[in-house]
Design a protein around this motif. Structure first.
Motif, PDB file in Angstrom:
ATOM      1  N   UNK A 165       0.824  -1.212   0.000  1.00  0.00           N
ATOM      2  CA  UNK A 165       0.000   0.000   0.000  1.00  0.00           C
ATOM      3  C   UNK A 165       0.858   1.261   0.000  1.00  0.00           C
ATOM      4  N   UNK A 166       0.312   2.287  -0.630  1.00  0.00           N
ATOM      5  CA  UNK A 166       0.930   3.616  -0.611  1.00  0.00           C
ATOM      6  C   UNK A 166      -0.193   4.596  -0.328  1.00  0.00           C
ATOM      7  N   UNK A 167       0.123   5.880  -0.344  1.00  0.00           N
ATOM      8  CA  UNK A 167      -0.897   6.901  -0.160  1.00  0.00           C
ATOM      9  C   UNK A 167      -1.710   7.063  -1.428  1.00  0.00           C
ATOM     10  N   UNK A 168      -2.519   8.115  -1.466  1.00  0.00           N
ATOM     11  CA  UNK A 168      -3.370   8.375  -2.617  1.00  0.00           C
ATOM     12  C   UNK A 168      -2.563   9.021  -3.736  1.00  0.00           C
ATOM     13  N   UNK A 169      -2.660   8.447  -4.924  1.00  0.00           N
ATOM     14  CA  UNK A 169      -1.986   8.932  -6.133  1.00  0.00           C
ATOM     15  C   UNK A 169      -0.465   8.976  -5.991  1.00  0.00           C
ATOM     16  N   UNK A 170       0.175   7.809  -5.749  1.00  0.00           N
ATOM     17  CA  UNK A 170       1.642   7.817  -5.741  1.00  0.00           C
ATOM     18  C   UNK A 170       2.149   8.223  -7.127  1.00  0.00           C
ATOM     19  N   UNK A 171       3.040   9.212  -7.163  1.00  0.00           N
ATOM     20  CA  UNK A 171       3.450   9.807  -8.433  1.00  0.00           C
ATOM     21  C   UNK A 171       4.831   9.361  -8.921  1.00  0.00           C
ATOM     22  N   UNK A 172       5.812   9.429  -8.037  1.00  0.00           N
ATOM     23  CA  UNK A 172       7.191   9.135  -8.419  1.00  0.00           C
ATOM     24  C   UNK A 172       7.790   8.240  -7.354  1.00  0.00           C
ATOM     25  N   UNK A 173       8.597   7.295  -7.799  1.00  0.00           N
ATOM     26  CA  UNK A 173       9.256   6.368  -6.888  1.00  0.00           C
ATOM     27  C   UNK A 173      10.761   6.442  -7.138  1.00  0.00           C
ATOM     28  N   UNK A 174      11.548   6.285  -6.078  1.00  0.00           N
ATOM     29  CA  UNK A 174      12.998   6.281  -6.213  1.00  0.00           C
ATOM     30  C   UNK A 174      13.587   5.290  -5.222  1.00  0.00           C
ATOM     31  N   UNK A 175      14.808   4.853  -5.504  1.00  0.00           N
ATOM     32  CA  UNK A 175      15.537   3.931  -4.641  1.00  0.00           C
ATOM     33  C   UNK A 175      16.795   4.634  -4.166  1.00  0.00           C
ATOM     34  N   UNK A 176      17.153   4.445  -2.894  1.00  0.00           N
ATOM     35  CA  UNK A 176      18.384   5.066  -2.401  1.00  0.00           C
ATOM     36  C   UNK A 176      19.591   4.381  -3.046  1.00  0.00           C
ATOM     37  N   UNK A 177      20.750   5.036  -3.063  1.00  0.00           N
ATOM     38  CA  UNK A 177      21.924   4.478  -3.743  1.00  0.00           C
ATOM     39  C   UNK A 177      22.408   3.134  -3.201  1.00  0.00           C
ATOM     40  N   UNK A 178      22.118   2.838  -1.933  1.00  0.00           N
ATOM     41  CA  UNK A 178      22.541   1.544  -1.376  1.00  0.00           C
ATOM     42  C   UNK A 178      21.633   0.403  -1.817  1.00  0.00           C
ATOM     43  N   UNK A 179      20.460   0.749  -2.365  1.00  0.00           N
ATOM     44  CA  UNK A 179      19.510  -0.273  -2.782  1.00  0.00           C
ATOM     45  C   UNK A 179      18.753  -0.902  -1.631  1.00  0.00           C
ATOM     46  N   UNK A 180      18.702  -0.227  -0.478  1.00  0.00           N
ATOM     47  CA  UNK A 180      18.014  -0.766   0.689  1.00  0.00           C
ATOM     48  C   UNK A 180      16.626  -0.182   0.926  1.00  0.00           C
ATOM     49  N   UNK A 181      16.339   0.993   0.339  1.00  0.00           N
ATOM     50  CA  UNK A 181      15.076   1.668   0.620  1.00  0.00           C
ATOM     51  C   UNK A 181      14.438   2.204  -0.656  1.00  0.00           C
ATOM     52  N   UNK A 182      13.098   2.197  -0.670  1.00  0.00           N
ATOM     53  CA  UNK A 182      12.299   2.768  -1.757  1.00  0.00           C
ATOM     54  C   UNK A 182      11.429   3.857  -1.152  1.00  0.00           C
ATOM     55  N   UNK A 183      11.292   4.965  -1.891  1.00  0.00           N
ATOM     56  CA  UNK A 183      10.457   6.082  -1.461  1.00  0.00           C
ATOM     57  C   UNK A 183       9.485   6.449  -2.582  1.00  0.00           C
TER      58      UNK A 183
END
Length: 180
Positions: free
Chosen positions: A16-34
């Motif tokens: 699940x994400x919030x309403x209307x997730x627009x852009x996704x990115x991964x941190x340089x270590x590859x451990x987290x997604x935002x």
């Protein structure tokens, strides 16, 4: 991703994400997604299972951003994230807990031009650039290497009508913008 063919295989269930997730990115270590959630005014954060690729929400997620966050970028060190907030015409800055992935607000939001739609950081982590859709401009900011705070650099530069994406070339000499 199959490293030989490039073919894709689904990994686990959707998260699940919030309403209307627009852009996704991964941190340089590859451990987290935002992911920025346009109509929830926040950022969803997830840890990545290094074996399966499955995502798990970070404790405390989602994290409050400005009004209608439209884009997010993580700096090359993986220590900071910057969010362009469309309806509040500003940038929210965050410190990333590199152990947990949690976000902590870094000072007050910094003003941009009207309706920022895209944000990027140069590969050296010295500059943030924002495409301001409603102002038909690009704004530039210096990143304080110690604190991560942003300071405007010069005035906004005019672009064509409706800039919607932005990228810095690898030589760090040119900035490219696409317009709607």
């Amino acid at each position: 991703i199959d490293s030989t063919t490039g073919a894709l295989t689904a990994v686990g269930a959707s998260v699940p994400a919030g309403t209307a997730p627009m852009v996704v990115t991964v941190d340089p270590s590859g451990h987290f997604v935002y992911a920025v959630n346009l109509y929830s005014d926040n950022v969803s954060a997830y840890t990545i299972n290094q074996t399966t690729g499955a995502l798990t929400p970070v404790v405390g997620s989602p994290f409050a951003a400005g009004a209608s966050p439209r884009a997010i970028v993580v700096d090359p060190t993986g220590q900071r994230a910057y969010v362009a907030n469309r309806d509040s015409s500003n940038i929210s800055a965050f410190i990333i807990n590199t152990t947990t992935g949690a976000l902590t607000a870094l000072g007050s939001p910094v003003a941009t031009g009207v309706d920022p739609r895209a944000i990027t950081v140069d590969s050296n982590g010295r500059w943030v650039y924002v495409a301001n859709f409603g102002a038909n401009t690009v704004s530039a900011y210096a990143i304080n290497s110690t604190t991560g705070a942003l300071t405007a650099v010069g005035g906004p530069v005019p672009t064509g009508a409706g800039p919607i994406s932005i990228v810095v070339d690898p030589s760090l000499q040119f900035l490219y913008v696409t317009n709607e």
